[in-house]
Design an enzyme around this catalytic site. Structure first.
Site, short mmCIF file in Angstrom:
data_model
loop_
_atom_site.label_atom_id
_atom_site.label_comp_id
_atom_site.label_asym_id
_atom_site.label_seq_id
_atom_site.Cartn_x
_atom_site.Cartn_y
_atom_site.Cartn_z
N ASP A 17 34.96 100.69 12.13
CA ASP A 17 33.59 100.63 11.59
C ASP A 17 33.06 99.21 11.75
OD1 ASP A 17 31.22 100.86 10.22
OD2 ASP A 17 32.10 101.49 8.30
N GLY B 266 32.24 106.07 1.77
CA GLY B 266 32.42 105.49 0.44
C GLY B 266 31.67 104.17 0.33
N LYS C 74 40.82 103.77 8.78
CA LYS C 74 39.62 103.18 9.39
C LYS C 74 39.71 101.67 9.23
CE LYS C 74 34.98 102.84 7.47
NZ LYS C 74 33.90 103.61 6.84
N LYS D 131 26.81 109.74 3.14
CA LYS D 131 26.98 109.04 1.87
C LYS D 131 25.86 109.52 0.96
CE LYS D 131 29.15 104.84 3.61
NZ LYS D 131 28.94 103.44 3.98
N ASP E 112 26.42 105.94 10.48
CA ASP E 112 26.45 105.78 9.03
C ASP E 112 25.06 105.25 8.63
OD1 ASP E 112 26.67 104.70 6.46
OD2 ASP E 112 28.62 103.78 6.75
N SER F 238 39.56 103.08 4.18
CA SER F 238 38.80 102.09 4.93
C SER F 238 39.41 100.73 4.61
CB SER F 238 37.34 102.15 4.47
OG SER F 238 36.60 101.09 5.04
N LYS G 12 37.82 98.00 9.53
CA LYS G 12 36.55 97.30 9.66
C LYS G 12 36.71 96.29 10.80
CE LYS G 12 34.01 98.88 6.24
NZ LYS G 12 32.70 99.52 6.48
N GLU H 236 32.35 103.72 14.29
CA GLU H 236 31.27 103.94 13.32
C GLU H 236 30.23 102.82 13.40
OE1 GLU H 236 32.99 104.62 9.48
OE2 GLU H 236 31.08 104.37 8.43
O1 OSB Z 1 30.27 101.20 6.02
O2 OSB Z 1 31.51 102.63 5.15
C1 OSB Z 1 30.97 101.55 5.07
C2 OSB Z 1 32.02 99.73 1.88
C3 OSB Z 1 30.84 99.07 1.57
C4 OSB Z 1 29.75 99.20 2.40
C5 OSB Z 1 29.84 99.98 3.55
C6 OSB Z 1 31.00 100.66 3.86
C7 OSB Z 1 32.11 100.50 3.03
C8 OSB Z 1 33.41 101.09 3.29
C9 OSB Z 1 34.31 101.29 2.11
O3 OSB Z 1 33.82 101.35 4.39
C10 OSB Z 1 34.65 102.68 1.85
C11 OSB Z 1 35.32 102.84 0.51
O4 OSB Z 1 34.63 103.04 -0.51
O5 OSB Z 1 36.53 102.74 0.48
MG MG Z 2 30.34 102.66 7.55
#
Ligand code: OSB
Ligand code: MG
Length: 386
Positions: A188, A290, A161, A262, A238, A135, A163, A213
């Site tokens: 995401d 994650g 992925k 999660k 999510d 991510s 953001k 996402e």
């Molecule tokens: O939405 O998946 C998410 C990190 C913090 C809060 C929300 C998210 C995330 C990530 C990071 O996408 C995923 C990772 O731990 O690498």
């Molecule tokens: Mg997410």
């Protein structure tokens, strides 16, 4: 399984690099770790709440409060046949899934150690290695994002992925898709769009994404069902999914075609298994999300990802992407094929570096069945950050 002691602590660790999402930037983490001793066996769990209530309604401090004042006192000294009974014992606590998950997962680790089996086996997992993706946080400009994607692909990661948020979306995705036409790519939004933005979100369809996402509100399954009917790309939920009932609602409303599980968001391994079961029954693929975890949370994620429904690469990646030095040994490593080997030793399958954890600890409380009145201080909810 008699719960003989519970130790709750907050550790603080600096991230190797800042991580930007649509709701903010993380530079360092304040993480709660839970250590339980049951029938002489130790188990570890991690509370994956963030420092701010920007992802969900929990924070590091709300989790401390709920574990300190409600969860630990109600579990200490109790006898459970298995960790799966933990949820029932905490049924009087509404919400606070991340707080509950940290404690329940520690009990799962302890149970697996007592039984001498890897946690993945105890959960019913079947895979020996899991598929890993990354991510990537929001960046300055599309060019630097393309360079970062290239770096991660060279490490072998099977899915990228990105953001996104309004204003940092189409150009970024277009640049990455142009540079890497064939990769498995997803985005995401962490709830950054509204249903009125449907025409804008639909522009992402041309990039042949694996999924989009959580584009809409964190608590609105219905709005996602409306959006899903207006776009081609698969929506993955999510934030919206806190339990198996939510998963079933989302599936029946056609609000998504994929679900991210999660552990913290659903309250621990027991509910995660139920979500996976509902999704598998309805042919909805799942993958492990994650929360910038330390190795302890990461180890639990790896074990969960061995369940049969986890057919897409997760956000579980190498320790070294986040930390200069992780708190487990060995660290989580990713093969050149973008996979993580599932440990075969009992429990979470990694050893916990106690000295390192002590060094990062900023507050701690211990409950013992033998010394029920030894708790200090009177209230543990005040932050004591250095
Ligand atoms: O939405 O998946 C998410 C990190 C913090 C809060 C929300 C998210 C995330 C990530 C990071 O996408 C995923 C990772 O731990 O690498
Ligand atoms: Mg997410």
């Amino acid at each position: 399984m008699k719960i003989e002691s519970i130790t709750l602590r907050e550790i603080q660790m600096a991230l190797k690099a800042p991580f930007e999402t649509s709701f903010g930037v993380s530079h360092h983490r304040r993480i709660l770790l839970v250590e339980v001793v049951a029938d002489g066996a130790t188990g570890w769990g991690e509370v994956t709440a963030s420092e701010t209530p920007g992802y969900n309604s929990e924070t590091t401090d709300t989790a401390w409060h709920v574990i300190y004042d409600f969860i630990a006192p109600s579990l200490i000294g109790k006898n459970l046949a298995a960790a799966s009974e933990c949820g029932g014992m905490l049924a009087a606590i509404r919400g606070h899934e991340m707080a509950r998950s940290g404690v329940e997962n520690a009990l799962w680790d302890a149970e697996a150690r007592l039984k001498g089996v890897p946690l993945a086996k105890l959960l019913g997992g079947t895979l020996n290695e899991i598929a890993s993706g990354v991510s990537l946080g929001i960046r300055e400009n599309p060019q630097s994002l393309v360079r970062k994607v290239e770096e991660e692909l060279q490490c072998g990661y099977q899915r990228i992925k990105l953001k996104i948020k309004p204003g940092k979306d189409l150009d970024y995705v277009a640049a990455v898709r142009k540079a890497f036409p064939g990769i498995r790519l997803s985005v995401d939004a962490n709830s950054a769009y509204r249903l009125e933005d449907a025409a804008h979100v639909r522009k992402l369809d041309e990039f042949k994404l694996l999924m989009i996402e959580q584009p809409l509100n964190w608590d609105d399954i219905y709005a996602h069902s409306k959006l899903q009917s207006r776009i081609q790309s698969a929506i993955c939920l999510d934030e919206c999914i806190h339990n198996a009932r939510h998963a079933l609602t989302a599936i029946e409303l056609n609000a998504c075609r994929i679900i991210n599980i999660k552990l913290g968001r659903v309250g621990g391994h027991s509910e995660a298994r139920r979500v996976e079961q509902v999704c598998r029954t309805h042919s909805i693929p799942v993958w492990c999300g994650g929360m910038l975890e330390t190795g302890i949370g990461r180890a639990h994620n790896i074990a969960m990802s061995t369940l049969a429904g986890f057919t897409l690469p997760g956000d579980v990646s190498a320790s070294k992407r986040y930390w200069n030095e992780d708190i487990i040994e060995p660290e989580v490593e990713v093969t050149s094929r973008g996979t993580i080997h599932v440990p075969k030793t009992p429990g979470i399958g990694y050893s916990v570096k106690r000295d390192r954890i002590e060094q990062f600890t900023v507050r701690k409380n211990h409950w013992s069945d033998r010394r029920p009145f030894a708790q200090t201080p009177a209230s543990g909810t005040a932050a004591s950050a250095p």
